[in-house]
Design a protein around this motif. Structure first.
Motif, PDB file in Angstrom:
ATOM      1  N   GLY A   1       0.789  -1.223   0.000  1.00 49.98           N
ATOM      2  CA  GLY A   1       0.000   0.000   0.000  1.00 49.98           C
ATOM      3  C   GLY A   1       0.817   1.268   0.000  1.00 49.98           C
ATOM      4  O   GLY A   1       0.269   2.365   0.119  1.00 49.98           O
ATOM      5  N   PHE A   2       2.137   1.165  -0.119  1.00 51.46           N
ATOM      6  CA  PHE A   2       3.006   2.335  -0.205  1.00 51.46           C
ATOM      7  C   PHE A   2       3.309   2.645  -1.667  1.00 51.46           C
ATOM      8  O   PHE A   2       3.705   1.758  -2.417  1.00 51.46           O
ATOM      9  N   ASN A   3       3.136   3.917  -2.043  1.00 51.19           N
ATOM     10  CA  ASN A   3       3.813   4.408  -3.230  1.00 51.19           C
ATOM     11  C   ASN A   3       5.209   4.778  -2.750  1.00 51.19           C
ATOM     12  O   ASN A   3       5.422   5.836  -2.158  1.00 51.19           O
ATOM     13  N   LEU A   4       6.162   3.878  -2.973  1.00 59.32           N
ATOM     14  CA  LEU A   4       7.517   4.092  -2.467  1.00 59.32           C
ATOM     15  C   LEU A   4       8.289   5.097  -3.311  1.00 59.32           C
ATOM     16  O   LEU A   4       9.459   5.346  -3.031  1.00 59.32           O
ATOM     17  N   ASP A   5       7.613   5.663  -4.335  1.00 50.90           N
ATOM     18  CA  ASP A   5       8.262   6.543  -5.295  1.00 50.90           C
ATOM     19  C   ASP A   5       9.537   5.854  -5.766  1.00 50.90           C
ATOM     20  O   ASP A   5       9.478   4.858  -6.464  1.00 50.90           O
ATOM     21  N   HIS A   6      10.688   6.317  -5.336  1.00 51.78           N
ATOM     22  CA  HIS A   6      11.931   5.637  -5.716  1.00 51.78           C
ATOM     23  C   HIS A   6      12.614   5.000  -4.504  1.00 51.78           C
ATOM     24  O   HIS A   6      13.825   4.811  -4.511  1.00 51.78           O
ATOM     25  N   GLY A   7      11.855   4.697  -3.437  1.00 49.96           N
ATOM     26  CA  GLY A   7      12.462   3.981  -2.322  1.00 49.96           C
ATOM     27  C   GLY A   7      12.246   4.573  -0.946  1.00 49.96           C
ATOM     28  O   GLY A   7      12.998   4.274  -0.019  1.00 49.96           O
ATOM     29  N   THR A   8      11.219   5.404  -0.759  1.00 50.15           N
ATOM     30  CA  THR A   8      11.057   6.114   0.510  1.00 50.15           C
ATOM     31  C   THR A   8      10.937   5.201   1.722  1.00 50.15           C
ATOM     32  O   THR A   8      11.420   5.543   2.796  1.00 50.15           O
ATOM     33  N   ASP A   9      10.293   4.049   1.604  1.00 46.59           N
ATOM     34  CA  ASP A   9      10.119   3.152   2.749  1.00 46.59           C
ATOM     35  C   ASP A   9      10.468   1.712   2.410  1.00 46.59           C
ATOM     36  O   ASP A   9       9.957   0.779   3.033  1.00 46.59           O
ATOM     37  N   PHE A  10      11.321   1.527   1.418  1.00 46.56           N
ATOM     38  CA  PHE A  10      11.833   0.203   1.064  1.00 46.56           C
ATOM     39  C   PHE A  10      13.333   0.325   0.835  1.00 46.56           C
ATOM     40  O   PHE A  10      13.778   1.082  -0.030  1.00 46.56           O
ATOM     41  N   SER A  11      14.113  -0.385   1.632  1.00 49.70           N
ATOM     42  CA  SER A  11      15.560  -0.252   1.533  1.00 49.70           C
ATOM     43  C   SER A  11      16.158  -1.417   0.764  1.00 49.70           C
ATOM     44  O   SER A  11      15.624  -2.518   0.761  1.00 49.70           O
ATOM     45  N   ALA A  12      17.286  -1.157   0.129  1.00 52.18           N
ATOM     46  CA  ALA A  12      18.007  -2.196  -0.604  1.00 52.18           C
ATOM     47  C   ALA A  12      19.500  -2.043  -0.346  1.00 52.18           C
ATOM     48  O   ALA A  12      20.009  -0.921  -0.231  1.00 52.18           O
ATOM     49  N   MET A  13      20.183  -3.173  -0.248  1.00 49.24           N
ATOM     50  CA  MET A  13      21.635  -3.195  -0.121  1.00 49.24           C
ATOM     51  C   MET A  13      22.173  -4.189  -1.136  1.00 49.24           C
ATOM     52  O   MET A  13      21.532  -5.196  -1.425  1.00 49.24           O
ATOM     53  N   VAL A  14      23.348  -3.899  -1.683  1.00 50.37           N
ATOM     54  CA  VAL A  14      24.032  -4.813  -2.591  1.00 50.37           C
ATOM     55  C   VAL A  14      25.409  -5.112  -1.995  1.00 50.37           C
ATOM     56  O   VAL A  14      26.229  -4.204  -1.850  1.00 50.37           O
ATOM     57  N   ASP A  15      25.620  -6.364  -1.615  1.00 51.39           N
ATOM     58  CA  ASP A  15      26.870  -6.773  -0.967  1.00 51.39           C
ATOM     59  C   ASP A  15      27.195  -5.885   0.226  1.00 51.39           C
ATOM     60  O   ASP A  15      28.351  -5.485   0.449  1.00 51.39           O
ATOM     61  N   GLY A  16      26.165  -5.544   0.999  1.00 52.15           N
ATOM     62  CA  GLY A  16      26.355  -4.750   2.204  1.00 52.15           C
ATOM     63  C   GLY A  16      26.430  -3.259   1.997  1.00 52.15           C
ATOM     64  O   GLY A  16      26.545  -2.500   2.965  1.00 52.15           O
ATOM     65  N   VAL A  17      26.353  -2.792   0.744  1.00 55.39           N
ATOM     66  CA  VAL A  17      26.422  -1.359   0.449  1.00 55.39           C
ATOM     67  C   VAL A  17      25.003  -0.827   0.269  1.00 55.39           C
ATOM     68  O   VAL A  17      24.262  -1.313  -0.589  1.00 55.39           O
ATOM     69  N   PRO A  18      24.584   0.180   1.066  1.00 50.51           N
ATOM     70  CA  PRO A  18      23.218   0.709   0.931  1.00 50.51           C
ATOM     71  C   PRO A  18      23.024   1.429  -0.393  1.00 50.51           C
ATOM     72  O   PRO A  18      23.916   2.145  -0.860  1.00 50.51           O
ATOM     73  N   MET A  19      21.851   1.240  -0.996  1.00 51.37           N
ATOM     74  CA  MET A  19      21.560   1.836  -2.300  1.00 51.37           C
ATOM     75  C   MET A  19      20.651   3.067  -2.194  1.00 51.37           C
ATOM     76  O   MET A  19      20.651   3.905  -3.093  1.00 51.37           O
ATOM     77  N   ASN A  20      19.843   3.180  -1.143  1.00 49.45           N
ATOM     78  CA  ASN A  20      18.957   4.337  -0.988  1.00 49.45           C
ATOM     79  C   ASN A  20      19.770   5.598  -0.712  1.00 49.45           C
ATOM     80  O   ASN A  20      20.782   5.549  -0.019  1.00 49.45           O
ATOM     81  N   MET A  21      19.295   6.727  -1.231  1.00 51.15           N
ATOM     82  CA  MET A  21      19.995   8.000  -1.086  1.00 51.15           C
ATOM     83  C   MET A  21      19.141   8.998  -0.299  1.00 51.15           C
ATOM     84  O   MET A  21      18.144   9.510  -0.822  1.00 51.15           O
ATOM     85  N   PRO A  22      19.511   9.294   0.960  1.00 44.43           N
ATOM     86  CA  PRO A  22      18.785  10.331   1.705  1.00 44.43           C
ATOM     87  C   PRO A  22      19.117  11.719   1.173  1.00 44.43           C
ATOM     88  O   PRO A  22      20.198  11.941   0.615  1.00 44.43           O
ATOM     89  N   SER A  23      18.179  12.646   1.355  1.00 44.91           N
ATOM     90  CA  SER A  23      18.365  14.048   0.925  1.00 44.91           C
ATOM     91  C   SER A  23      18.833  14.114  -0.525  1.00 44.91           C
ATOM     92  O   SER A  23      19.781  14.835  -0.871  1.00 44.91           O
ATOM     93  N   HIS A  24      18.157  13.367  -1.370  1.00 42.18           N
ATOM     94  CA  HIS A  24      18.530  13.256  -2.775  1.00 42.18           C
ATOM     95  C   HIS A  24      17.918  14.381  -3.590  1.00 42.18           C
ATOM     96  O   HIS A  24      16.839  14.901  -3.259  1.00 42.18           O
ATOM     97  N   ALA A  25      18.571  14.747  -4.671  1.00 43.64           N
ATOM     98  CA  ALA A  25      18.106  15.853  -5.510  1.00 43.64           C
ATOM     99  C   ALA A  25      16.716  15.601  -6.074  1.00 43.64           C
ATOM    100  O   ALA A  25      15.935  16.549  -6.253  1.00 43.64           O
ATOM    101  N   HIS A  26      16.378  14.340  -6.369  1.00 38.60           N
ATOM    102  CA  HIS A  26      15.083  14.058  -6.985  1.00 38.60           C
ATOM    103  C   HIS A  26      14.023  13.641  -5.977  1.00 38.60           C
ATOM    104  O   HIS A  26      12.857  13.990  -6.142  1.00 38.60           O
TER     105      HIS A  26
END
Length: 683
Positions: A93-118
């Motif tokens: 039920g979330f429009n996560l837009d580009h990831g607001t409440d869904f996090s992803a990591m690749v090999d332990g590196v976070p992919m979400n960007m806080p305070s992002h330009a878009h």
């Protein structure tokens, strides 16, 4: 920053992080990975937690890398712009837009960007090479002590392969100028394995304005695995550029003013780069386990988009340029003790997570044909987050265990406004988030879960220090840096029927402040308090050696709290997601696949008077695989749907329309039926 990370981890006593390969035992705690056929009884902490492995992905035709998220039951990845831009994501039920409440990591590196330009939490998975994904761990809800910012709806942790049994050369060609080449191989160096891969993807697309996508991916990974300890070093590089094809007014399509695959502004588009270096290490003994990783990332983005046409600037058009450069550094560490208290098995974990983002020149500009004519605001941002968590698992009885956790999050933000000094400032915030999971069973291969927990998402640092509206100079209210969420779930996991893995979950969630997409700013902004609840039923059935079936059904309701019922719909919340698929092994080394994806029940404004309609897509594939040769034919959108991939409702204006614009639906259609042929060889 790196010195701070290492010092903190040494004080905490952490040693390195475990990653996995296709042929080893890995952990959700400890289990053999077999994709959704994996036996998670006695291992998972909720019915909505799971794991997907490469063997499941290799028969799943992917039109874009972001669709890797759709292996999470109930998750949806769509697109409303060019292929180089991050996908739109939806879950619970979330429009996560580009990831607001869904996090992803690749090999332990976070992919979400806080305070992002878009947009806050911007999540771009275009740098992932699907063929090199070893497995994906996922979970939904705020019940996991090691999942922090942007994880209220769920998380996904992608692990890439350590080595390949043979080299891989793969080429795909398709309609509308689609070409993709992948070359990957690994070799033994000393006591470890070096894996190298490169990917190139070009695509013109179905649009009147060709996308002209050029995407480049590279990866180097060196791994040492010594059974009870190991380490790996990862270097990754990604760059892409594209022309965008954003949503357009439905009224223009209906009148013939714009083609279904047309554009309000053919100069929309962008380019983005991401370069990362990370290290993982792990160790394990009879009574302990240690995981540790550190990372450094350079990222940049230039994005040109025009969501409203000629509403605010009748002559130049409303195109905006969102741009930033950033350096991200950080690390994660966890130490687990396996012990017995009065004859009861007890596992205790202590974890530390540190991240620092240095954002350089995050800007919003007004542009015409990609030429800047006005800068709305430009800021340098420093943002540091630190989290400490404790997790305790107790096997109280043979058929009852509990997992409790306490997470403390600390956030410090500093904004230096280069255009309006009044909006500079520093804020900090902290939150304590308790978690509790009760697990009963298994009885006859059935397990029952009760999960409760608090979570959070962060707000954009610029919103936390805001005092003056940069557009009109009016006083403006700042927002809290951290926003609380809370949720609960009752679920069942069943493997009673041989070959069938089935989960059923009834869940509820509340968020103190919603993040929503704003069309005229082309970004996310906070709004009111929200509440959601829903039902999920997920199934994976290995009928026999020749037939595999899966079906996931997700239904949810999302509403604002404290507003009149006629105005409480949450825009772009997807109420229904259904996916199903079949893989059939045929004679003569051939196979065929069929996948269905359906989503609907999507209000586009708070009254629900505008809706997006339903979208149903069917993809079909046929292939031949024998020894080292594999040939595939994939037919996307088999039924030729022209429904919306994403839709919005807001005010826009085309040239010649009234000055105050027209309220209505703007949509981005799914891509039409298209054929792609792939050949790959192992060497």
């Amino acid at each position: 920053m790196q010195k701070l990370i290492f010092t903190a981890l040494i004080i905490a006593g952490f040693i390195p992080a475990q990653t996995s390969s296709a042929d080893e035992t890995v952990t959700l705690d400890t289990m053999e990975v077999k994709g959704r056929a994996t036996d998670l009884l006695g291992v998972a902490s909720s019915a909505s937690q799971g794991v997907i492995e490469q063997a499941k992905l290799k028969y799943r035709p992917l039109a874009r890398a972001g669709e890797l998220v759709e292996v999470v039951p109930g998750a949806l990845a769509t697109q409303h712009s060019g292929s180089g831009k991050a996908n739109q994501f939806f879950l619970r039920g979330f429009n996560l837009d580009h990831g607001t409440d869904f996090s992803a990591m690749v090999d332990g590196v976070p992919m979400n960007m806080p305070s992002h330009a878009h947009g806050q939490g911007y999540l771009d998975l275009n740098s992932v090479i699907p063929e090199l994904v070893d497995h994906i761990d996922y979970g939904k809800g705020p019940y996991y002590a090691d999942a922090g910012d942007f994880s209220s709806a769920g998380y996904s942790r992608i692990h890439t392969m350590r080595s390949l049994p043979k080299g891989l050369l793969k080429f795909t060609g398709g309609e509308f100028g689609y070409y993709r080449t992948l070359l990957a191989d690994s070799t033994k160096i000393g006591s470890g394995e070096l894996l190298a891969a490169g990917e190139f993807n070009a695509y013109n697309g179905v649009w009147k304005q060709p996308e002209d996508l050029g995407k480049y991916n590279g990866m180097l990974r060196y791994t040492q695995d010594n059974k009870d300890w190991g380490l790996s070093v990862n270097a990754k590089a990604y760059h892409s550029s594209w022309n965008a094809t954003n949503q357009i007014p439905e009224r223009a399509i209906d009148s013939g003013t714009l083609d279904l695959y047309g554009s309000m502004d053919p100069s929309d588009g962008g380019d983005s780069s991401r370069y990362s270096l990370s290290g993982n290490a792990w160790s394990r003994g009879d009574n302990y386990k240690n995981d540790f990783n550190v990372y450094a990332v350079y990222y940049d983005l230039n994005l040109y988009s025009n969501p409203t046409g000629f509403l605010d600037y009748p002559e130049q058009g409303d195109q905006v340029h969102q741009t930033e450069r950033r350096v991200v550094s950080g690390g994660n560490g966890e130490h687990t003790w396996f012990s017995k208290w009065f004859g009861i098995d007890v596992d205790n974990s202590l974890g530390l997570q540190i991240r620092h983002d240095e954002v350089i020149g995050a800007a919003l500009n007004h542009t015409e044909q990609r030429r800047i004519f006005q800068t709305v605001r430009q800021d340098d941002i420093s943002e540091t987050s630190v989290a400490l968590y404790l997790k305790n698992q107790v096997q109280w009885l043979e058929k009852f265990r509990s997992i409790s956790g306490l997470r403390a999050d600390f956030l410090d933000v500093n904004v230096n406004s280069l255009t309006l000094a009044a909006n500079s400032g520093q804020r900090n915030a902290s939150l304590l988030s308790p978690k509790l999971s009760l697990i009963f069973g298994p009885w006859a291969d059935n397990e029952v879960f009760v999960n409760l927990g608090y979570g959070h998402h962060s707000n954009d640092a610029r919103g936390a220090t805001l005092r003056v509206n940069p557009v009109n100079g009016d006083p403006a209210e700042s927002v809290s840096p951290l926003v609380r969420s809370r949720g609960g779930e009752i679920g069942v996991r069943s493997q009673f029927i041989r070959g069938l893995n089935s989960t059923l979950a009834l869940w509820w969630m509340q968020v103190n402040s919603e993040l929503i997409f704003v069309g005229d700013a082309s970004t996310t902004e906070p709004s009111g308090r929200s509440e959601r609840h829903g039902l999920e039923w997920s199934n994976y059935y290995q009928v026999n050696d020749s037939l595999m079936l899966d079906a996931d059904l997700s239904f949810s309701k999302a509403r604002y709290v404290g507003v009149p019922r006629e105005l409480n719909h949450i825009t772009n919340s997807v109420g229904r997601v259904i996916s199903a698929g079949a893989v059939v092994q045929l004679p003569f080394h051939t196979f065929t696949t069929l996948r269905l994806r359906h989503f609907g029940d999507i209000p586009l404004n708070d009254s629900g008077s505008f809706t997006a309609g339903d979208t149903t897509l069917v993809n079909w594939g046929f292939g031949y695989q024998h020894k080292d040769l594999k040939l595939e034919l994939d037919l996307f959108n088999l039924l030729g749907s022209k429904s919306s991939d994403t839709a919005y409702a807001y005010t826009s204006r085309l040239q010649g329309e009234a000055a105050d614009g027209v309220d209505g639906i703007l949509r981005h259609p799914v891509e039409p039926r298209m054929l792609r042929l792939t050949g790959s060889i192992r060497f």
